[in-house]
Design an enzyme around this catalytic site. Structure first.
Site, short mmCIF file in Angstrom:
data_model
loop_
_atom_site.label_atom_id
_atom_site.label_comp_id
_atom_site.label_asym_id
_atom_site.label_seq_id
_atom_site.Cartn_x
_atom_site.Cartn_y
_atom_site.Cartn_z
N ILE A 88 0.85 -1.20 0.00
CA ILE A 88 0.00 0.00 0.00
C ILE A 88 0.88 1.25 0.00
O ILE A 88 1.56 1.54 0.98
CB ILE A 88 -0.94 0.00 1.21
CG1 ILE A 88 -1.72 -1.32 1.27
CG2 ILE A 88 -1.87 1.20 1.16
CD1 ILE A 88 -2.50 -1.66 0.01
N GLU A 89 0.85 1.96 -1.12
CA GLU A 89 1.73 3.12 -1.29
C GLU A 89 0.97 4.40 -1.60
O GLU A 89 1.58 5.47 -1.71
CB GLU A 89 2.75 2.83 -2.40
CG GLU A 89 3.58 1.58 -2.14
CD GLU A 89 4.64 1.33 -3.20
OE1 GLU A 89 5.13 2.31 -3.79
OE2 GLU A 89 4.99 0.15 -3.43
#
Length: 308
Positions: free
Chosen positions: A161-162
């Site tokens: 998750i960026e």
């Protein structure tokens, strides 16, 4: 003389001193503690070979299929496997055979959520539950008529998750983990950035539910390797391994200088200077590489395989 023959001879009662047994067992325990595997990301370049070919190399213990990069907040989820297949025409169901081939060799295969580009977020706890249900029914051991990767049952879900909101990822982890109670374990893995704690995944990782955490020690100068300086990297590694409750922690690295903006470590530096340091941690799990395409260009995994 083969190693097995030698061990059998040593263990023969007439030749083996009982005094050596504790030392031998300690030695075996230490060697098993230090042994690690290589995790690889596959799916973002059509020129990196099939999933089955990836696992047939014998170099990888874990494969993350990248990425489910659209989900949450009421969106219809979409998987993007770059040039490998077209999910819109159910073309990625052929990946099922590759998943099963990998698993038959003892390789764990995860679906990676997120990535550096896409449209994903969780809007609420209820949204996290909906996404968990979708993942269970379409990629894990649940049932759906529209499974994008076919009928193969993946081993777990990877959180890369960026982007987007930092909220509710811990809820998604808990909902997914709860499915393990139905008889088949759902592995949870994650790829946080090396600044600790990770901005997006810190709260989720604090649940203690993650089996494997491959920390991205690249594109983050304060906590990565720079030419001739391993101190920032080792300090960050020590912080992760002493602060995080997780199964095993991996050093995530680019497989070539082109695979990341910064943080590439030459294989000889990794094997001679860094691995001997990080393998001291009982949390050490191995090395993660981004990605199969870049690994093909450099042979990075082959050059470190015997020392990981």
């Amino acid at each position: 003389m083969g190693g097995t023959e030698h061990f059998t001879t040593m263990a023969n009662k007439s030749q083996f001193s009982p005094l050596l047994l504790p030392l031998l067992l300690l030695s075996l325990a230490k060697s098993s503690l230090a042994a690690g595997g290589i995790a690889i990301y596959w799916g973002q370049n059509g020129n990196e070979g099939t999933l089955a070919q990836t696992c047939a190399t014998g170099r990888y213990a874990y494969v993350n299929i990248a990425f489910l990069n659209k989900f949450g907040n009421g969106q219809t989820p979409e998987i993007n496997l770059a040039g490998h297949c077209n999910p819109a025409s159910s073309g990625c169901t052929t990946v099922s055979a590759g998943i099963k081939s990998c698993q038959s060799q003892g390789i764990k295969v995860m679906l990676s959520l997120g990535g550096g580009a896409g449209s994903y977020t969780l809007a609420s706890q209820a949204d996290a539950k909906n996404v968990a249900d979708y993942l269970f029914n379409n990629f894990l051991s649940g049932h759906s008529s529209s499974r994008p990767l076919g009928d193969a049952v993946l081993d777990g879900i990877d959180f890369d998750i960026e982007l987007g909101s930092t909220l509710y990822w811990e809820d998604l982890a808990r909902y997914l983990s709860a499915y393990s109670q139905q008889g088949r374990k759902v592995y949870l893995t994650a790829a946080p950035q090396c600044p600790f704690p990770d901005r997006n995944l810190g709260t989720a990782l604090n649940t203690g539910l993650f089996d494997y955490v491959w920390v991205q020690f690249y594109n983050n100068p304060p906590c990565q390797y720079s030419s001739g300086n391993i101190n920032n990297l080792i300090n960050s590694w020590n912080q992760w391994t002493t602060s995080l409750s997780a199964g095993k922690i991996f050093m995530g690295l680019p497989a070539s200088p082109q695979a990341a903006g910064s943080g590439y470590i030459p294989p000889n530096v990794l094997t001679s200077q860094i691995l001997p340091q990080i393998k001291k941690s009982p949390k050490y799990g191995g090395v993660m590489l981004w990605s199969k395409f870049y690994d093909d260009q450099t042979g990075y995994s082959s050059s470190i395989l015997g020392t990981v």
